[in-house]
Design a protein around this motif. Structure first.
Motif, PDB file in Angstrom:
ATOM      1  N   MET A 164       0.825  -1.193   0.000  1.00 19.20           N
ATOM      2  CA  MET A 164       0.000   0.000   0.000  1.00 19.20           C
ATOM      3  C   MET A 164       0.869   1.256   0.000  1.00 19.20           C
ATOM      4  O   MET A 164       1.893   1.307   0.664  1.00 19.20           O
ATOM      5  N   GLU A 165       0.443   2.264  -0.724  1.00 20.57           N
ATOM      6  CA  GLU A 165       1.142   3.550  -0.719  1.00 20.57           C
ATOM      7  C   GLU A 165       0.957   4.207   0.649  1.00 20.57           C
ATOM      8  O   GLU A 165      -0.065   3.998   1.316  1.00 20.57           O
ATOM      9  N   PRO A 166       1.938   5.020   1.089  1.00 21.41           N
ATOM     10  CA  PRO A 166       1.852   5.630   2.418  1.00 21.41           C
ATOM     11  C   PRO A 166       0.546   6.351   2.694  1.00 21.41           C
ATOM     12  O   PRO A 166       0.030   6.297   3.796  1.00 21.41           O
ATOM     13  N   HIS A 167      -0.025   7.034   1.711  1.00 18.35           N
ATOM     14  CA  HIS A 167      -1.245   7.809   1.960  1.00 18.35           C
ATOM     15  C   HIS A 167      -2.509   6.962   1.844  1.00 18.35           C
ATOM     16  O   HIS A 167      -3.604   7.488   1.935  1.00 18.35           O
ATOM     17  N   HIS A 168      -2.356   5.657   1.654  1.00 20.74           N
ATOM     18  CA  HIS A 168      -3.514   4.777   1.563  1.00 20.74           C
ATOM     19  C   HIS A 168      -3.740   3.976   2.841  1.00 20.74           C
ATOM     20  O   HIS A 168      -4.717   3.261   2.943  1.00 20.74           O
ATOM     21  N   HIS A 169      -2.830   4.080   3.790  1.00 18.77           N
ATOM     22  CA  HIS A 169      -3.034   3.403   5.067  1.00 18.77           C
ATOM     23  C   HIS A 169      -4.021   4.218   5.886  1.00 18.77           C
ATOM     24  O   HIS A 169      -3.868   5.436   6.011  1.00 18.77           O
ATOM     25  N   PRO A 170      -5.039   3.570   6.461  1.00 21.24           N
ATOM     26  CA  PRO A 170      -5.980   4.333   7.280  1.00 21.24           C
ATOM     27  C   PRO A 170      -5.316   4.843   8.563  1.00 21.24           C
ATOM     28  O   PRO A 170      -4.447   4.188   9.129  1.00 21.24           O
ATOM     29  N   LEU A 171      -5.714   6.033   8.965  1.00 23.22           N
ATOM     30  CA  LEU A 171      -5.322   6.590  10.256  1.00 23.22           C
ATOM     31  C   LEU A 171      -6.576   6.599  11.122  1.00 23.22           C
ATOM     32  O   LEU A 171      -7.575   7.229  10.762  1.00 23.22           O
ATOM     33  N   THR A 172      -6.531   5.887  12.234  1.00 22.11           N
ATOM     34  CA  THR A 172      -7.709   5.731  13.077  1.00 22.11           C
ATOM     35  C   THR A 172      -7.601   6.624  14.306  1.00 22.11           C
ATOM     36  O   THR A 172      -6.761   6.386  15.173  1.00 22.11           O
ATOM     37  N   PRO A 173      -8.439   7.659  14.387  1.00 24.76           N
ATOM     38  CA  PRO A 173      -8.424   8.507  15.582  1.00 24.76           C
ATOM     39  C   PRO A 173      -8.895   7.720  16.807  1.00 24.76           C
ATOM     40  O   PRO A 173      -9.861   6.949  16.729  1.00 24.76           O
ATOM     41  N   ALA A 174      -8.195   7.900  17.914  1.00 22.99           N
ATOM     42  CA  ALA A 174      -8.556   7.230  19.160  1.00 22.99           C
ATOM     43  C   ALA A 174      -8.056   8.069  20.328  1.00 22.99           C
ATOM     44  O   ALA A 174      -7.072   8.804  20.194  1.00 22.99           O
TER      45      ALA A 174
END
Length: 166
Positions: A1-11
């Motif tokens: 996956m490209e770096p900007h395609h990984h989800p960032l999950t707020p927590a």
């Protein structure tokens, strides 16, 4: 996956304002992993709050994992709330604790996560281009806490004067 395609999950998360008696701050150079927030940036030690865990328990766990250190004391400093409505999310808090340390404490710390750790003078932090923005804001508040308190006290006196009858 490209770096900007990984989800960032707020927590919900915690951050440690690790301070020396001389007023320096211990920061972590974060790993360069696409799935973490602010990869390859300098920031405060800390991390996510696990379900059922108090913020203080989370901070202690994170510091043990990241630098092998269990703080003797920690004091709640401030909380920043992030509104993720633009992405269909809710309000997520990030709680900051002041963690005073001594030279002996620093001597036993060993980096367990991240690329590096380093003590910074307060004035140096504004010069770091790759610095986690919200962590720097918490440090800025910490550096200027006395001035901010004086400003709030002054504002309260002014408000009282404005609302007092002539």
């Amino acid at each position: 996956m490209e770096p900007h395609h990984h989800p960032l999950t707020p927590a919900p998360a915690v951050g440690a304002l690790i301070t020396t008696p001389e007023g320096r701050y211990l920061l972590q150079h974060r790993d360069d992993l696409p799935q973490i927030w602010f990869a390859n940036h300098w920031g405060l030690f800390g991390g996510g709050i696990d379900p059922g865990e108090s913020p203080e328990e989370a901070l202690r766990r994170e510091l043990i994992e990241e630098i092998g250190f269990s703080p003797k004391e920690m004091h709640f400093f401030t909380q920043l709330d992030f509104h993720f409505g633009f992405a269909g999310g809710s309000v997520i808090p990030r709680l900051y604790y002041e963690v005073p340390v001594t030279a002996d404490d620093l001597a036993v710390m060993r980096l367990g996560e991240g690329k590096a750790m380093r003590l910074f003078e307060a004035a140096e932090l504004a010069q770091i281009a790759a610095l986690v923005g919200y962590d720097y804001f918490a440090v800025y508040l910490h550096i200027h806490r006395v001035r901010i308190g004086a400003g709030i006290a002054g504002r309260s006196r002014q408000d009282t004067l404005r609302t007092s009858p002539p």
